[in-house]
Design a protein around this motif. Structure first.
Motif, PDB file in Angstrom:
ATOM      1  N   UNK A  44       0.818  -1.209   0.000  1.00  0.00           N
ATOM      2  CA  UNK A  44       0.000   0.000   0.000  1.00  0.00           C
ATOM      3  C   UNK A  44       0.849   1.256   0.000  1.00  0.00           C
ATOM      4  N   UNK A  45       1.951   1.248   0.755  1.00  0.00           N
ATOM      5  CA  UNK A  45       2.835   2.414   0.781  1.00  0.00           C
ATOM      6  C   UNK A  45       3.470   2.644  -0.578  1.00  0.00           C
ATOM      7  N   UNK A  46       3.847   1.555  -1.269  1.00  0.00           N
ATOM      8  CA  UNK A  46       4.430   1.703  -2.615  1.00  0.00           C
ATOM      9  C   UNK A  46       3.423   2.305  -3.588  1.00  0.00           C
ATOM     10  N   UNK A  47       2.160   1.888  -3.471  1.00  0.00           N
ATOM     11  CA  UNK A  47       1.117   2.438  -4.344  1.00  0.00           C
ATOM     12  C   UNK A  47       0.915   3.917  -4.052  1.00  0.00           C
ATOM     13  N   UNK A  48       0.923   4.289  -2.779  1.00  0.00           N
ATOM     14  CA  UNK A  48       0.763   5.699  -2.414  1.00  0.00           C
ATOM     15  C   UNK A  48       1.876   6.549  -3.011  1.00  0.00           C
ATOM     16  N   UNK A  49       3.111   6.056  -2.906  1.00  0.00           N
ATOM     17  CA  UNK A  49       4.245   6.802  -3.462  1.00  0.00           C
ATOM     18  C   UNK A  49       4.124   6.943  -4.974  1.00  0.00           C
ATOM     19  N   UNK A  50       3.734   5.855  -5.639  1.00  0.00           N
ATOM     20  CA  UNK A  50       3.587   5.893  -7.096  1.00  0.00           C
ATOM     21  C   UNK A  50       2.483   6.856  -7.523  1.00  0.00           C
TER      22      UNK A  50
ATOM     23  N   UNK B 101      -4.988 -16.514  -4.986  1.00  0.00           N
ATOM     24  CA  UNK B 101      -5.792 -15.287  -4.901  1.00  0.00           C
ATOM     25  C   UNK B 101      -4.979 -14.086  -4.437  1.00  0.00           C
ATOM     26  N   UNK B 102      -3.741 -14.288  -4.017  1.00  0.00           N
ATOM     27  CA  UNK B 102      -2.941 -13.176  -3.496  1.00  0.00           C
ATOM     28  C   UNK B 102      -2.739 -12.069  -4.539  1.00  0.00           C
ATOM     29  N   UNK B 103      -2.397 -12.374  -5.814  1.00  0.00           N
ATOM     30  CA  UNK B 103      -2.273 -11.273  -6.789  1.00  0.00           C
ATOM     31  C   UNK B 103      -3.574 -10.499  -6.985  1.00  0.00           C
ATOM     32  N   UNK B 104      -4.714 -11.202  -6.953  1.00  0.00           N
ATOM     33  CA  UNK B 104      -6.004 -10.519  -7.095  1.00  0.00           C
ATOM     34  C   UNK B 104      -6.244  -9.599  -5.902  1.00  0.00           C
ATOM     35  N   UNK B 105      -5.975 -10.109  -4.704  1.00  0.00           N
ATOM     36  CA  UNK B 105      -6.133  -9.284  -3.514  1.00  0.00           C
ATOM     37  C   UNK B 105      -5.179  -8.093  -3.545  1.00  0.00           C
ATOM     38  N   UNK B 106      -3.951  -8.333  -4.043  1.00  0.00           N
ATOM     39  CA  UNK B 106      -2.996  -7.232  -4.171  1.00  0.00           C
ATOM     40  C   UNK B 106      -3.477  -6.174  -5.145  1.00  0.00           C
ATOM     41  N   UNK B 107      -4.122  -6.606  -6.234  1.00  0.00           N
ATOM     42  CA  UNK B 107      -4.651  -5.648  -7.205  1.00  0.00           C
ATOM     43  C   UNK B 107      -5.750  -4.790  -6.591  1.00  0.00           C
ATOM     44  N   UNK B 108      -6.678  -5.424  -5.861  1.00  0.00           N
ATOM     45  CA  UNK B 108      -7.745  -4.657  -5.214  1.00  0.00           C
ATOM     46  C   UNK B 108      -7.190  -3.723  -4.144  1.00  0.00           C
ATOM     47  N   UNK B 109      -6.187  -4.176  -3.420  1.00  0.00           N
ATOM     48  CA  UNK B 109      -5.551  -3.303  -2.439  1.00  0.00           C
ATOM     49  C   UNK B 109      -4.935  -2.092  -3.116  1.00  0.00           C
ATOM     50  N   UNK B 110      -4.274  -2.320  -4.264  1.00  0.00           N
ATOM     51  CA  UNK B 110      -3.664  -1.211  -4.995  1.00  0.00           C
ATOM     52  C   UNK B 110      -4.727  -0.247  -5.530  1.00  0.00           C
TER      53      UNK B 110
END
Length: 298
Positions: free
Chosen positions: A185-191, A273-282
């Motif tokens: 989540x922090x990486x997405x915020x920075x991006x 399902x981890x990549x899908x969950x990561x996508x929704x988190x992003x």
């Protein structure tokens, strides 16, 4: 004026990096890779704890401690006969001396210890169900007339420290999953903030033309979701390959406890399902970040 937002490629003007050319997909790939490994470790240890607990919860061990080997053998035979008559006992097996020596060999060596150390007689019990402490006391009382020195202990007690250690490692693994989610989540915020700072003037113009904060945030969501999904798939492939290699090594060890450390089909579903969950988190993180930033700069 809103046709601008429907034209493919305009999201790339706000986030200029193409697929795999910028840092965002690779950062997500590393995070998902580590998350897959941590989640697999936690799930495998959860299954191992369950399997071992189920196996040992209905088993017990009787130790007959007697220095005289003839008396010890006679008491073991009498104790086994008494135990077979009890309704709580499903199976009774008296361990032969060779098997007992094999059990202590890793600690005391291969020399013949029968003459130097009086090894206890061991009886392995399989119970019809999980016994209570009162029922164990009843077993001890039943053996007292035929084997005064007999000790009856649940098998789960011998491996309880190991289970406690594995449980601690399990929670550490799941804790790492949570920390990696926060880092993602922090990486997405920075991006997202970096893209906003780069294109502040363009966003301001679009806003003046009638574009809403929701429409602008959707552009960021779509691009970041694609980057997160692509990076997540890369991390999933890499993590799965490592898990497969580790499973081969664990299988080669041939240990019963180690062999129980594995993944069943629902564990693989969670990992997949981890990549899908990561996508929704992003996506959610990008939306909240962009909308919050737009309220401040516009």
């Amino acid at each position: 004026m809103f046709k601008f937002f429907a034209i493919p490629g305009h999201d790339r003007r706000l986030i200029p990096e193409g697929r795999l050319s910028g840092p965002m997909p690779w950062v997500i790939a590393i995070m998902i890779f580590l998350t897959v490994l941590a989640a697999a470790a936690g799930l495998a240890m959860t299954r191992a704890i369950g399997d071992v607990s189920d196996e040992l919860s209905s088993r017990a061990t009787v130790q007959i401690i007697e220095a005289n080997p003839e008396v010890r053998s006679r008491q073991a035979a009498a104790a086994a006969e008494r135990l077979r008559a009890l309704p709580l006992i499903e199976e009774v097996r008296v361990l032969p001396p060779e098997e007992i020596q094999a059990l202590i060999e890793p600690w005391l060596g291969t020399q013949d210890l029968a003459d130097d150390i009086p090894l206890p007689a061991l009886i392995d019990l399989k119970l019809v169900r999980v016994a209570t402490e009162a029922e164990y006391e009843s077993l001890r009382g039943a053996l007292q007339p035929v084997a005064p020195g007999a000790r009856v202990e649940p098998s789960s007690g011998y491996i309880a420290p190991v289970i406690a250690l594995v449980r601690s490692l399990q929670w550490i693994a799941f804790g790492l999953v949570c920390l990696l989610a926060l880092a993602t989540g922090a990486a997405v915020i920075i991006s997202a903030r970096s893209a906003l700072n780069t294109h502040t003037e363009t966003i301001a113009v679009v806003h003046l033309l009638g574009g809403t904060d929701q429409q602008i945030s959707r552009l960021f969501q779509r691009r970041i979701a694609l980057d997160a999904l692509l990076g997540g798939l890369i991390g999933l492939v890499g993590g799965t390959a490592i898990i497969w290699l580790i499973s081969i090594q664990l299988t080669a060890l041939g240990s019963g406890l180690v062999e129980s450390v594995g993944l069943d089909w629902w564990s693989w579903l969670i990992i997949a399902a981890i990549p899908i969950l990561g996508m929704f988190l992003a996506m959610v993180t990008a939306k909240l970040t962009v909308i919050g930033a737009l309220k401040k700069i516009l």
